[in-house]
Structures are given as C-alpha cells and as structure tokens.
Enzyme design. Structure first.
Site, short mmCIF file in Angstrom:
data_model
loop_
_atom_site.label_atom_id
_atom_site.label_comp_id
_atom_site.label_asym_id
_atom_site.label_seq_id
_atom_site.Cartn_x
_atom_site.Cartn_y
_atom_site.Cartn_z
N ASP A 117 24.29 56.13 83.46
CA ASP A 117 23.69 54.91 84.03
C ASP A 117 24.56 53.73 83.65
O ASP A 117 25.16 53.70 82.57
CB ASP A 117 22.27 54.71 83.48
CG ASP A 117 21.59 53.53 84.15
OD1 ASP A 117 21.01 53.72 85.24
OD2 ASP A 117 21.64 52.41 83.60
N GLU A 122 25.00 49.30 83.72
CA GLU A 122 24.54 47.94 83.99
C GLU A 122 25.76 47.18 84.46
O GLU A 122 26.89 47.43 84.02
CB GLU A 122 23.94 47.30 82.73
CG GLU A 122 22.71 48.02 82.17
CD GLU A 122 21.59 48.20 83.18
OE1 GLU A 122 21.43 47.31 84.05
OE2 GLU A 122 20.89 49.22 83.10
N HIS A 143 16.27 48.88 82.08
CA HIS A 143 17.49 48.21 82.55
C HIS A 143 18.54 48.10 81.45
O HIS A 143 19.34 47.16 81.43
CB HIS A 143 17.18 46.82 83.12
CG HIS A 143 16.38 46.87 84.38
ND1 HIS A 143 16.87 47.40 85.55
CD2 HIS A 143 15.11 46.45 84.64
CE1 HIS A 143 15.93 47.31 86.49
NE2 HIS A 143 14.87 46.74 85.97
N ASP A 188 18.03 54.16 80.20
CA ASP A 188 17.82 54.58 81.58
C ASP A 188 18.44 55.96 81.83
O ASP A 188 17.90 56.77 82.58
CB ASP A 188 18.42 53.56 82.55
CG ASP A 188 17.54 52.31 82.68
OD1 ASP A 188 16.57 52.18 81.91
OD2 ASP A 188 17.85 51.46 83.54
#
Length: 214
Positions: free
Chosen positions: A17, A19, A162, A167
């Site tokens: 994952d 960001e 987030h 995540d």
C-alpha cells in the site's frame, strides 16, 4: 515448481500500500510512504515500511487524510533509495504475487518511479483485491468494495487508516478472506487465480460500460 502451478495455500503474496501526494504520477504526484506485508500459508514472513521524501510539499487535504506532514518527511529517504529496498524485500518476480487494493493506483506510482530511476520493473504477477471482491461478494453482503467496507465485513484486526503499513495489513486479512471463498469457484492454484482475476476484470469492464447484463 513453477509459480503458476503453485497451490494458493503455498503461494507467497506481497501486499503493498502507498500513500502519495496526489492521485496520479502523471500529474506530478509522488510517493510519501510505502508499506508492505509478505505472507505465505497465512504466515507473516515480514513487513516493509518507510516514509519517502517526495521532494515537494504535501497538499493540505492529503495531510488531513493521512496525518503525514512535510516535517515528518523532511529527513526521510528519497525514492531512489527506497524503491530498490522495496524490490529486494518483495523478491523475485517468479516467486511472489504482488497484491494491492485498487492495484492500478499503487502500481502506477511504483512503475513510474522505476522508470524515472531507470530500473527495470520485474514482471510480477499482480492481483487487485477490489476486482476479486467485486466478483465473490454480492451487494447484499457489502454495499461497495472500499477498503474500510471490506475490513469491516471481514472483521480485520488492523483497521485501515490511510497509513501504508496498516492499510497493507488490513488488505492482507481481506486477501485471506477472499482466498477462502475462491475454493467454491474451483480456484486453487496461482494460474487459476490469475485467470479468474482476468475474467473478473473483463466482466466488470463490460458491466461498467453497459455492454453486458451479467
């Protein structure tokens, strides 16, 4: 044994994952955090987690959503250092499957970074948990296939927030829940999983464009 003929119970998955500072690397957005989990047979083999200095300010709305600030990234390594480390963690393309929730998003950033750094992106088999979830779960069970919704449905121990590693951990639990349901579809090997995902994506594209009533 070739990866394709490996049973799902013995396959190694790297669940990743990201960001980022925005929605697309094509619009100048960059990675700010990478989190990944490696699992096989339900066993956690290791985690990867790092901030990434995007060398540009983080938009306020991203900070509000993720809690990641410019100050937190000021001394973080740049993608030039982190991407090779992530690829080393992930492993060889013929030994692992890369998994992400809304995989096209994460892979677009990773592949874009590899291209900028002149790194050959490995020919990983990739899996999108959104695509699988849409095919094995009915709307009566889940109103949508957002990460938060699926985490609630499967009762994951890690809640999406987030942040990349959390995540990724939640997505890993969701992946295991989905794999358990694939047995009823006679999907038991990596090759069968890849074919199922390919067919599911095709069906969903047809439905999206109104070309099929399936």
């Amino acid at each position: 044994m070739a990866l394709g003929t490996t049973s799902l119970s013995q396959a190694t998955f790297v669940v990743v994952d990201l960001e980022t500072t925005g929605a697309s690397p094509n619009k100048g957005a960059a990675i700010t955090e990478i989190g990944a989990v490696k699992v096989r047979s339900g066993e956690y083999l290791g985690n990867f987690e790092s901030f990434v200095n995007p060398l540009s300010p983080i938009p306020d709305y991203i900070t509000q959503m993720t809690g990641i600030t410019d100050l937190m990234l000021a001394k973080a390594p740049v993608i030039d250092e982190i991407l090779p480390a992530f690829l080393e963690f992930a492993g060889k393309h013929n030994e692992v499957i890369i998994v992400a929730h809304n995989a096209p998003f994460d892979l677009s950033f990773l592949k874009s970074a590899a291209k900028e750094l002149d790194i050959m992106w490995p020919k990983y088999k990739t899996l999108d948990t959104v695509t699988i979830a849409r095919q094995v779960l009915t709307k009566e069970k889940v109103p949508n296939c957002k990460l938060q919704t699926l985490a609630q449905y499967f009762g994951t121990t890690t809640q999406p927030n987030h942040r990349a590693l959390d995540d990724a951990k939640a997505t890993t639990e969701i992946l295991h829940g989905l794999l358990e349901r694939l047995g009823s579809f006679d999907v038991n090997t990596v090759d069968a999983l890849m074919e199922f995902a390919k067919t599911a994506a095709h069906i969903q594209r047809q439905n999206y464009w109104g070309l099929s009533s399936i």
